[in-house]
Design a protein around this motif. Structure first.
Motif, PDB file in Angstrom:
ATOM      1  N   SER A  99      42.681  41.557  34.834  1.00 52.22           N
ATOM      2  CA  SER A  99      41.959  41.226  36.065  1.00 52.22           C
ATOM      3  C   SER A  99      40.544  41.801  36.036  1.00 52.22           C
ATOM      4  O   SER A  99      39.567  41.138  36.434  1.00 52.22           O
ATOM      5  CB  SER A  99      42.727  41.765  37.271  1.00 52.22           C
ATOM      6  N   ARG A 151      37.025  39.658  35.981  1.00 48.96           N
ATOM      7  CA  ARG A 151      35.926  39.832  36.945  1.00 48.96           C
ATOM      8  C   ARG A 151      34.605  40.075  36.220  1.00 48.96           C
ATOM      9  O   ARG A 151      33.556  39.595  36.640  1.00 48.96           O
ATOM     10  CB  ARG A 151      36.243  40.997  37.880  1.00 48.96           C
ATOM     11  N   ASP A 185      33.401  36.770  35.052  1.00 50.30           N
ATOM     12  CA  ASP A 185      32.819  36.008  36.167  1.00 50.30           C
ATOM     13  C   ASP A 185      31.397  36.486  36.463  1.00 50.30           C
ATOM     14  O   ASP A 185      30.482  35.678  36.701  1.00 50.30           O
ATOM     15  CB  ASP A 185      33.698  36.144  37.408  1.00 50.30           C
TER      16      ASP A 185
END
Length: 259
Positions: free
Chosen positions: A232, A236, A239
């Protein structure tokens, strides 16, 4: 601890009969000898009275003394015979005790061999498990190297620890503390109830000893949760990198148009 138990039913009856036959014989003979010696002592105490009466030429005294002497001789003979019987009984008892001890040791030796066979079988299973563990750990290590190489460009794998009080060690690494914690968690209770059988190289750390093994989380659950958190975090980061690159590209286009 009782290691040898009687069989039930007919076999138990035959064993009881064997015990009766093998029961010590000397005590009963010794008791009879003690009685015979006591009777002889009483007879010998009485002989003075009959001898005195015979010396005083009392009527029938001589016959009484002769009869008493016969009783004493008979009592002496009985005592001598019982003493000989006691010596034989003691010898037979010693022989039976030696045979019984030899039989017991033979049974113990058989049990000893049996437990060594069980020990060998159990260690064989341990070593088979060790071989499987070594192979699986090699696969885990290769996967760890591939995961490191596969990390998206520009991202950083976040440091993360697992287990109560971080006792399972870092999530992205060799995993030795997690393995030791799992071996401690799964260690079986001793049959005598005074502790656990922990592998020699898996002695618990101070953090582990503050947690009851049955309350410790499974290592694979901790690893899965850590993997989810790491993935995760890296997602991120990806992103943000993508967004930054997009903005940078749009800003460069605007400047060209203005020119």
């Amino acid at each position: 601890m009782t290691m040898f138990r009687r069989k039930s039913g007919e076999d138990a009856g035959s064993l009881d009969r064997a015990d009766d036959v093998a029961a010590p014989r000397a005590p009963a003979v010794r008791e009879k000898l003690d009685c015979a010696l006591g009777a002889l002592a009483e007879l010998e105490e009485q002989v003075a009275e009959y001898a005195l009466e015979a010396a005083e030429r009392k009527a029938g005294a001589a016959d009484k003394l002769a009869g008493h002497r016969a009783k004493i001789e008979a009592a002496k003979t009985a005592a001598d015979e019982l003493a000989a019987a006691l010596r034989l009984a003691e010898k037979l008892d010693r022989r039976n005790a030696a045979a019984g001890a030899a039989e017991m040791r033979a049974e113990q030796l058989a049990e000893f061999k049996k437990e060594f066979a069980a020990r060998e079988k159990a260690m064989g299973a341990v070593l088979d498990a060790a071989a499987a563990m070594a192979k699986a750990y090699g696969e885990y290590s290769e996967a760890t190297l591939r995961a490191l190489a596969a990390a998206p460009t520009g991202t950083v794998i976040p440091p993360m620890f697992m287990g109560p009080e971080n006792s399972y060690g870092p999530a992205f690494g060799p995993g030795e503390r997690m393995i030791l914690a799992e071996l401690y968690r799964l260690s079986p209770e001793r049959s005598d109830g005074i502790g656990k059988f922990v592998l020699p190289f898996a002695r618990p750390s101070s953090e582990m000893t503050r947690n009851k093994p049955e309350e410790m989380p499974a290592g694979i659950d901790e690893l899965r949760a850590a993997h989810e958190a790491i993935i995760s975090s890296v997602a991120r980061q990806v992103d943000r990198l993508d967004e930054t690159a997009k903005h940078a590209a749009e800003g460069s286009t605007d400047r060209r148009n203005a020119a």
